[in-house]
Write a protein that holds these residues in place. Structure first.
Motif, PDB file in Angstrom:
ATOM      1  N   LYS A 144      14.617  -1.544  17.190  1.00 25.67           N
ATOM      2  CA  LYS A 144      13.676  -0.801  18.022  1.00 25.67           C
ATOM      3  C   LYS A 144      14.356  -0.493  19.345  1.00 25.67           C
ATOM      4  CE  LYS A 144       9.066  -1.060  20.124  1.00 25.67           C
ATOM      5  NZ  LYS A 144       7.865  -1.894  20.338  1.00 25.67           N
ATOM      6  N   PHE A 145      14.379   0.795  19.705  1.00 26.49           N
ATOM      7  CA  PHE A 145      15.037   1.213  20.925  1.00 26.49           C
ATOM      8  C   PHE A 145      14.078   2.054  21.770  1.00 26.49           C
ATOM      9  CE2 PHE A 145      18.273   1.384  17.465  1.00 26.49           C
ATOM     10  CZ  PHE A 145      18.921   0.210  17.787  1.00 26.49           C
ATOM     11  N   SER A 146      14.287   2.016  23.069  1.00 26.90           N
ATOM     12  CA  SER A 146      13.530   2.866  23.981  1.00 26.90           C
ATOM     13  C   SER A 146      14.479   3.917  24.537  1.00 26.90           C
ATOM     14  CB  SER A 146      12.943   2.028  25.118  1.00 26.90           C
ATOM     15  OG  SER A 146      12.378   2.860  26.105  1.00 26.90           O
ATOM     16  N   TYR A 160      12.457   8.462  17.129  1.00 30.36           N
ATOM     17  CA  TYR A 160      13.582   7.632  16.706  1.00 30.36           C
ATOM     18  C   TYR A 160      13.103   6.338  16.065  1.00 30.36           C
ATOM     19  CZ  TYR A 160      18.408   5.977  16.809  1.00 30.36           C
ATOM     20  OH  TYR A 160      19.662   5.542  16.454  1.00 30.36           O
ATOM     21  N   THR A 161      12.069   5.745  16.634  1.00 30.88           N
ATOM     22  CA  THR A 161      11.513   4.502  16.093  1.00 30.88           C
ATOM     23  C   THR A 161      10.970   4.722  14.681  1.00 30.88           C
ATOM     24  OG1 THR A 161      10.952   3.667  18.292  1.00 30.88           O
ATOM     25  CG2 THR A 161       9.799   2.686  16.428  1.00 30.88           C
ATOM     26  N   GLU A 162      10.273   5.827  14.491  1.00 32.84           N
ATOM     27  CA  GLU A 162       9.742   6.150  13.161  1.00 32.84           C
ATOM     28  C   GLU A 162      10.873   6.275  12.143  1.00 32.84           C
ATOM     29  OE1 GLU A 162       7.186   9.695  10.917  1.00 32.84           O
ATOM     30  OE2 GLU A 162       7.369   9.685  13.102  1.00 32.84           O
ATOM     31  N   ALA A 163      11.976   6.901  12.556  1.00 32.63           N
ATOM     32  CA  ALA A 163      13.122   7.058  11.655  1.00 32.63           C
ATOM     33  C   ALA A 163      13.764   5.709  11.334  1.00 32.63           C
ATOM     34  CB  ALA A 163      14.154   7.993  12.293  1.00 32.63           C
ATOM     35  N   ALA A 209      23.988  13.003  19.178  1.00 32.51           N
ATOM     36  CA  ALA A 209      24.855  12.808  18.011  1.00 32.51           C
ATOM     37  C   ALA A 209      25.233  11.342  17.845  1.00 32.51           C
ATOM     38  CB  ALA A 209      26.113  13.665  18.148  1.00 32.51           C
ATOM     39  N   GLU A 210      25.383  10.625  18.962  1.00 30.88           N
ATOM     40  CA  GLU A 210      25.738   9.208  18.894  1.00 30.88           C
ATOM     41  C   GLU A 210      24.555   8.376  18.404  1.00 30.88           C
ATOM     42  OE1 GLU A 210      29.103   8.949  22.411  1.00 30.88           O
ATOM     43  OE2 GLU A 210      26.978   9.003  22.974  1.00 30.88           O
ATOM     44  N   LEU A 211      23.348   8.739  18.797  1.00 31.75           N
ATOM     45  CA  LEU A 211      22.157   8.053  18.293  1.00 31.75           C
ATOM     46  C   LEU A 211      22.021   8.235  16.780  1.00 31.75           C
ATOM     47  CD1 LEU A 211      19.369   8.741  20.949  1.00 31.75           C
ATOM     48  CD2 LEU A 211      20.012   6.506  20.034  1.00 31.75           C
ATOM     49  N   LEU A 212      22.286   9.432  16.317  1.00 30.76           N
ATOM     50  CA  LEU A 212      22.243   9.685  14.879  1.00 30.76           C
ATOM     51  C   LEU A 212      23.383   8.950  14.181  1.00 30.76           C
ATOM     52  CD1 LEU A 212      21.503  13.522  15.038  1.00 30.76           C
ATOM     53  CD2 LEU A 212      19.874  11.692  14.527  1.00 30.76           C
ATOM     54  N   GLU A 240      17.440  15.151  13.678  1.00 28.78           N
ATOM     55  CA  GLU A 240      18.225  15.828  14.713  1.00 28.78           C
ATOM     56  C   GLU A 240      17.487  17.057  15.231  1.00 28.78           C
ATOM     57  OE1 GLU A 240      22.789  17.403  15.401  1.00 28.78           O
ATOM     58  OE2 GLU A 240      21.971  17.371  13.365  1.00 28.78           O
ATOM     59  N   LYS A 241      16.933  17.849  14.327  1.00 27.68           N
ATOM     60  CA  LYS A 241      16.219  19.062  14.740  1.00 27.68           C
ATOM     61  C   LYS A 241      14.983  18.721  15.571  1.00 27.68           C
ATOM     62  CE  LYS A 241      14.306  23.430  13.071  1.00 27.68           C
ATOM     63  NZ  LYS A 241      13.246  23.386  14.087  1.00 27.68           N
ATOM     64  N   LYS A 242      14.226  17.715  15.135  1.00 29.03           N
ATOM     65  CA  LYS A 242      13.021  17.324  15.868  1.00 29.03           C
ATOM     66  C   LYS A 242      13.366  16.877  17.296  1.00 29.03           C
ATOM     67  CE  LYS A 242      10.081  15.856  11.988  1.00 29.03           C
ATOM     68  NZ  LYS A 242       9.428  14.683  11.330  1.00 29.03           N
ATOM     69  N   MET A 243      14.408  16.068  17.416  1.00 27.36           N
ATOM     70  CA  MET A 243      14.779  15.557  18.739  1.00 27.36           C
ATOM     71  C   MET A 243      15.400  16.653  19.588  1.00 27.36           C
ATOM     72  SD  MET A 243      16.073  11.685  17.798  1.00 27.36           S
ATOM     73  CE  MET A 243      16.011  11.095  19.493  1.00 27.36           C
ATOM     74  N   ALA A 244      16.188  17.534  18.964  1.00 26.91           N
ATOM     75  CA  ALA A 244      16.787  18.654  19.701  1.00 26.91           C
ATOM     76  C   ALA A 244      15.719  19.618  20.178  1.00 26.91           C
ATOM     77  CB  ALA A 244      17.800  19.376  18.818  1.00 26.91           C
ATOM     78  N   ASP A 245      14.688  19.815  19.375  1.00 30.12           N
ATOM     79  CA  ASP A 245      13.585  20.689  19.783  1.00 30.12           C
ATOM     80  C   ASP A 245      12.869  20.134  21.015  1.00 30.12           C
ATOM     81  OD1 ASP A 245      14.090  22.474  17.761  1.00 30.12           O
ATOM     82  OD2 ASP A 245      12.484  21.766  16.443  1.00 30.12           O
ATOM     83  N   VAL A 246      12.810  18.804  21.108  1.00 30.93           N
ATOM     84  CA  VAL A 246      12.130  18.176  22.248  1.00 30.93           C
ATOM     85  C   VAL A 246      12.941  18.357  23.529  1.00 30.93           C
ATOM     86  CG1 VAL A 246      11.385  15.971  23.240  1.00 30.93           C
ATOM     87  CG2 VAL A 246      10.899  16.491  20.842  1.00 30.93           C
TER      88      VAL A 246
END
Length: 270
Positions: A144-146, A160-163, A209-212, A240-246
């Protein structure tokens, strides 16, 4: 997926390239504990389940000699190639049968590895090889990360937590061992002098990219990849797309502030 996956050369490279560094705060706690219980000099440290040496190399400046052991020959080869310190050596060996003399080790450390160990056999081996007042330190990061970034922190953290939860759900046993803070291992260690420290925080900066890439280092994702390669690749692409969209496509190369939380099991042989 079992620990044999760490013998896969492609996965070994992914792990070496994308796993984040050892927590400096955890390292401080471990070294302070060893100094309190045993005192200096620090002579021999063993990194159990060392992998490619990520958690072995940081020990080199504090000990006269460091040995990294792992059952994967490929991981050991990579560790040797990436370790410049002359006081560090590596051996292919199991944690339940370490190639070490009785009462010869100051510290046995395992970072993000003990949840793969055979608990009872490892505990007995720890008791055999540690010196009197020698210590064992087993630590891991919670799944779990914040993530902190402008006004999008909550959304990014939730995505990210959901993933992560989705990936870890495929390995209930391993996930539960980590969430229990190594309770079974803690109970199995045959020492009266032991403790567990929770909520050790660390902060770092990572690009998207590092988080992924970190997700790719998890054996759970690699298991997904083996069973359904197209599905696993699509899973990361969607995240990646969801987070990039944000955050906006123009910001994907910016650093995100990532907060990690660790726990550590410590014990001393008396």
């Amino acid at each position: 997926m079992d620990v044999e996956a760490f013998s896969d050369e492609e996965y070994s490279k992914i792990y070496q390239d994308h796993m984040f560094p050892v927590s400096k705060n955890v390292m401080k706690i471990v070294l302070s504990y060893l100094e309190e219980k045993k005192g200096k000099p620090f002579e021999l440290a063993v990194d159990a389940g060392c992998g490619s040496g990520r958690s072995t190399r940081p020990l080199a400046e504090y000990f006269s000699k460091v040995i990294g052991i792992d059952i994967s020959e490929i991981q050991i080869i990579k560790a040797k190639r990436s370790t410049p310190q002359e006081n560090v050596t590596y051996q292919v060996a199991s944690v339940e049968k370490m190639p070490l003399e009785d009462a010869s080790v100051d510290l046995i450390s395992a970072d993000l590895a003990a949840h793969w160990f055979p608990v009872d056999q490892f505990a007995l081996e720890v008791a055999r090889v540690l010196k009197n007042r020698g210590c064992v330190a087993l630590h891991a990061v919670y799944p779990k990360f914040s993530i902190q970034y402008k006004n999008y922190s909550e959304t990014l953290t939730n995505l990210y937590t959901e993933a992560i939860n989705s990936i870890y759900s495929s390995q209930y046993n391993i996930c539960n061992i980590i969430k229990s803070e190594y309770q079974d291992i803690f109970d199995a260690l045959p020492f009266a002098d032991k403790e567990r420290i929770s909520g050790i925080t660390e902060m770092g900066h990572m690009k998207l990219a590092e988080l992924l890439g970190f997700i790719r280092t998890t054996p759970m994702y690699q298991s997904f990849l083996t069973k359904d390669r197209d599905g696993a690749i699509a899973f990361l692409q969607t995240l990646e797309k969801k987070m990039a969209d944000v955050i906006g496509e123009q910001c994907v190369q910016e650093n995100l502030e990532v907060h990690f939380t660790y726990f550590c099991v410590l014990a001393c042989k008396s």
